[in-house]
Design an enzyme around this catalytic site. Sequence first.
Site, short mmCIF file in Angstrom:
data_model
loop_
_atom_site.label_atom_id
_atom_site.label_comp_id
_atom_site.label_asym_id
_atom_site.label_seq_id
_atom_site.Cartn_x
_atom_site.Cartn_y
_atom_site.Cartn_z
N ASP A 208 -2.70 1.24 6.87
CA ASP A 208 -1.85 0.97 5.71
C ASP A 208 -1.38 -0.49 5.70
OD1 ASP A 208 -1.24 4.01 4.91
OD2 ASP A 208 -1.01 3.78 7.07
N ASP B 16 0.88 -1.16 0.00
CA ASP B 16 0.00 0.00 0.00
C ASP B 16 0.93 1.21 0.00
OD1 ASP B 16 -2.34 1.58 0.18
OD2 ASP B 16 -2.11 1.71 2.35
N GLU C 231 -1.04 -1.24 -4.91
CA GLU C 231 -2.26 -0.47 -5.15
C GLU C 231 -2.03 0.49 -6.31
OE1 GLU C 231 -5.08 1.09 -2.01
OE2 GLU C 231 -4.11 2.94 -2.67
#
Length: 179
Positions: A141, A7, A68
């Site tokens: 996160d 992330d 991501e």
Amino acid sequence: MRVLGVDPGLTRCGVGVVEGVAGRPLTMLGVGVVRTPVDAELGQRLVAVEQGIEQWLDEHRPECVAVERVFSQHNVRTVMGTAQASAVAMLCAARRGIPVALHTPSEVKAAVTGSGRADKAQVGAMVTRLLRLDAPPKPADAADALALAICHIWRAPAQNRLQQAVALHAATARKGRTA
């Protein structure tokens, strides 16, 4: 399949490693956050993200890295830092010949919770449940990184079949033109 989920973020880059196959219970092998000092120079922050990702790659030896996909946000400065951290993660994987998959936030949320509009708490709760953890990973996160890895494990078989079908169709079409 062992997947490192990333992330991306310049201040906090979530990382998580999940192992398993679609349709079977998954196992978390590690979760954490690569942090960089907000007051450090950009280049130094990117080097710190690289060093952190490299440590995770060395320790866990993933077969794939799921990152991501950066999308447009209102704050251009935030999206730039996210994109830069994302590029560092992709570079680290590519340097080692590890395939990289990009997943959108809504794709990850839909895969893990059933809704592409799920909030952070819902994602954390489902990651906790799916990986049979005692509590949601903190900060968010870290939970998001695990969700990315889970999403990839579940979606990779279908994506691979689709890519093979497209390649077969393209090869058949080429043959038809040369015959």
